[in-house]
Design a protein around this motif. Structure first.
Motif, PDB file in Angstrom:
ATOM      1  N   ALA A  58       0.835  -1.198   0.000  1.00 20.18           N
ATOM      2  CA  ALA A  58       0.000   0.000   0.000  1.00 20.18           C
ATOM      3  C   ALA A  58       0.869   1.246   0.000  1.00 20.18           C
ATOM      4  CB  ALA A  58      -0.910   0.010   1.234  1.00 20.18           C
ATOM      5  N   VAL A  59       0.263   2.359  -0.401  1.00 19.76           N
ATOM      6  CA  VAL A  59       0.883   3.660  -0.174  1.00 19.76           C
ATOM      7  C   VAL A  59       0.406   4.166   1.182  1.00 19.76           C
ATOM      8  CG1 VAL A  59       1.205   4.239  -2.606  1.00 19.76           C
ATOM      9  CG2 VAL A  59      -0.960   4.822  -1.492  1.00 19.76           C
ATOM     10  N   LEU A  60       1.292   4.813   1.899  1.00 18.06           N
ATOM     11  CA  LEU A  60       1.010   5.203   3.277  1.00 18.06           C
ATOM     12  C   LEU A  60       0.675   6.690   3.347  1.00 18.06           C
ATOM     13  CD1 LEU A  60       3.850   3.099   4.930  1.00 18.06           C
ATOM     14  CD2 LEU A  60       1.574   2.396   4.183  1.00 18.06           C
ATOM     15  N   TYR A  61      -0.105   7.114   2.371  1.00 19.45           N
ATOM     16  CA  TYR A  61      -0.580   8.489   2.227  1.00 19.45           C
ATOM     17  C   TYR A  61      -1.770   8.425   1.271  1.00 19.45           C
ATOM     18  CZ  TYR A  61       1.863   8.009  -2.176  1.00 19.45           C
ATOM     19  OH  TYR A  61       2.279   7.548  -3.405  1.00 19.45           O
ATOM     20  N   PRO A  62      -2.590   9.466   1.162  1.00 19.60           N
ATOM     21  CA  PRO A  62      -3.707   9.421   0.207  1.00 19.60           C
ATOM     22  C   PRO A  62      -3.202   9.505  -1.235  1.00 19.60           C
ATOM     23  CG  PRO A  62      -4.076  11.061   1.934  1.00 19.60           C
ATOM     24  CD  PRO A  62      -2.630  10.656   2.030  1.00 19.60           C
ATOM     25  N   ALA A  63      -3.570   8.520  -2.045  1.00 26.91           N
ATOM     26  CA  ALA A  63      -3.174   8.540  -3.457  1.00 26.91           C
ATOM     27  C   ALA A  63      -3.863   9.703  -4.168  1.00 26.91           C
ATOM     28  CB  ALA A  63      -3.536   7.219  -4.127  1.00 26.91           C
ATOM     29  N   GLY A  64      -3.169  10.295  -5.143  1.00 25.54           N
ATOM     30  CA  GLY A  64      -3.675  11.499  -5.793  1.00 25.54           C
ATOM     31  C   GLY A  64      -4.505  11.232  -7.037  1.00 25.54           C
ATOM     32  N   LEU A  72      -4.271  -0.317 -13.095  1.00 21.65           N
ATOM     33  CA  LEU A  72      -3.190  -0.558 -12.146  1.00 21.65           C
ATOM     34  C   LEU A  72      -2.959   0.713 -11.353  1.00 21.65           C
ATOM     35  CD1 LEU A  72      -0.613  -2.582 -14.292  1.00 21.65           C
ATOM     36  CD2 LEU A  72      -2.567  -3.406 -12.969  1.00 21.65           C
ATOM     37  N   ARG A  73      -3.204   0.633 -10.060  1.00 24.90           N
ATOM     38  CA  ARG A  73      -3.074   1.800  -9.199  1.00 24.90           C
ATOM     39  C   ARG A  73      -2.686   1.325  -7.801  1.00 24.90           C
ATOM     40  NH1 ARG A  73      -8.070   5.174  -8.737  1.00 24.90           N
ATOM     41  NH2 ARG A  73      -7.137   5.717  -6.747  1.00 24.90           N
ATOM     42  N   PRO A  74      -2.065   2.169  -7.003  1.00 21.48           N
ATOM     43  CA  PRO A  74      -1.678   1.739  -5.661  1.00 21.48           C
ATOM     44  C   PRO A  74      -2.879   1.541  -4.761  1.00 21.48           C
ATOM     45  CG  PRO A  74      -1.248   4.080  -5.965  1.00 21.48           C
ATOM     46  CD  PRO A  74      -1.639   3.546  -7.302  1.00 21.48           C
ATOM     47  N   TYR A  75      -2.724   0.664  -3.794  1.00 20.27           N
ATOM     48  CA  TYR A  75      -3.775   0.389  -2.830  1.00 20.27           C
ATOM     49  C   TYR A  75      -3.604   1.275  -1.607  1.00 20.27           C
ATOM     50  CZ  TYR A  75      -4.281  -3.777  -5.701  1.00 20.27           C
ATOM     51  OH  TYR A  75      -4.452  -4.629  -6.769  1.00 20.27           O
TER      52      TYR A  75
END
Length: 387
Positions: A58-64, A72-75
């Motif tokens: 996961a990304v540990l911030y809000p994805a933009g 395909l996008r980060p979770y």
């Protein structure tokens, strides 16, 4: 010699003493996770928890907005790192006088492979590695390049360290892992890392290889390995099993594929970052190695990035190829595990750091301030005080 300690946001957020405690180690910098793979981690000093389970990459911030409408996008992270966990931790660490650099894990994502199996490395037997996105696939390359820029250039970060920016193979720390029954060695690991997804099959064809014939040759080459026969180490062992022509050609294809992805990702980070933003890659000086510290050509990578973070817990010899190629200002960071329970040796850190400096290291990386015991941290403080 500048030192940086690795930390997770969940080591810091909710623990008001964590930033000062980290600064008291004697480090000038922290390498703070912004995009990370699944893990289960101890937090031995946190006032609210002792174990954190990150269930997926996961990304540990809000994805933009850049990810809107993309397959395909980060979770997003779950309750282990809610909201802008990176930003919150970065602000607290900065207030404690520490320079914050982002830590970005790229081609290592089991959830991506589970939900989009076509993105995964496929070995010569047809088995998929869901933890290992194939870096030859155009859509995956685009995803990884954008993720590098998005996760690296976060508010509060003055640089980044990009991990797993290259090929991943069979070797993987997995739940209840049962893959150690046969000693694959360098040669077996290389053969089991060769990918046969549609993109790689086409890629081999561009290098004059028939993918079906290559896969058959790989399976034949591995037969003695499955039977327990010892193989020669290093590249000569790979050539002996697979044959010099196939070994050299597959390596040329894989090296070129990794190099162009690394160039694209670093370029994307630089385009998104302010002036002076430092870009380092976690790297191994042997280009055919796969994993979290993927193999690179030292001269090439030091012409692309500002430097490298090099694993040294098993020996500092990995520094020498980079030191020979590093020009003025190149960062060559020696990465030492300082968690005794994970095989680290904090008690020899002072001697290890001196040896690394003698071999050309310019900085230290300490893995991992959040995971270490109080005793390990005290030993690290003593070692760094003597620099």
């Amino acid at each position: 010699m500048k030192a940086s300690a690795f930390v997770y946001p969940w080591d810091v957020n909710g623990d008001p003493e964590a930033p000062a405690r980290t600064a008291a180690l004697g480090v000038e910098q922290v390498t703070l996770a912004a995009a990370y793979h699944s893990t289960r981690a101890l937090t031995p000093r946190h006032p609210r928890h002792r174990v954190v389970t990150a269930e997926h990459a996961a990304v540990l911030y809000p994805a933009g907005d850049r990810w809107d409408g993309r397959e395909l996008r980060p979770y997003a992270a779950g309750d282990w790192a809610p909201g802008d966990a990176f930003g919150e931790a970065a602000a607290a660490l900065t207030d404690a006088g520490l320079e914050v650099h982002s830590w970005v894990v790229l081609a290592h994502n089991s959830r991506l492979g589970a939900e989009h199996p076509g993105t995964s490395v496929v070995n010569a037997y047809g088995d998929r590695y869901p933890w290992a996105p194939c870096i030859a696939q155009p859509a995956t390359r685009a995803y990884l390049t954008d993720l590098a820029a998005d996760a690296a250039v976060r508010p509060g970060a003055r640089g980044t360290e990009l991990e797993s920016l290259g090929w991943y193979g069979l070797r993987h720390l997995h739940a209840h892992d049962k893959t150690g029954g046969v000693g694959l060695g360098d040669a077996g690991q290389y053969l089991m890392a060769l990918c046969f997804c549609p993109a790689c099959r086409e890629g081999y064809g561009q290098y004059g290889l028939d993918a079906d014939d290559l896969a058959a040759a790989v399976r034949t080459a591995l037969e003695p390995v499955w039977q327990g026969a010892p193989s020669d180490g290093g590249w000569s062992g790979i050539q002996k099993l697979l044959g010099e022509t196939l070994a050299t050609t597959t390596r040329a294809y894989r090296d070129a594929t990794a190099r162009t992805l690394q160039e694209a990702a670093v370029r994307a980070v630089r385009e998104a970052a302010p002036d002076g933003f430092q870009v380092l890659l976690h790297a191994d000086p042997v280009s055919y190695h796969a994993g979290a510290n993927p193999g690179v050509n030292p001269a090439h990578i030091l012409s692309v990035a500002d430097g490298v973070v090099v694993p040294c817990s098993s020996g500092t010899g990995t520094l020498t190829p980079f030191a020979r190629q590093g020009g003025e200002g190149a960062v060559i960071a020696a990465n030492f595990t300082v968690v005794s329970g994970m095989g680290g040796s904090p008690g020899t850190l002072a001697a290890d750091a001196a040896e690394a400096r003698g071999l050309g290291a310019t900085e230290l990386r300490l893995y991992h301030a959040g995971l270490a015991s109080d005793g390990d941290l005290a030993t690290v403080r003593t070692a760094l005080a003597g620099r």
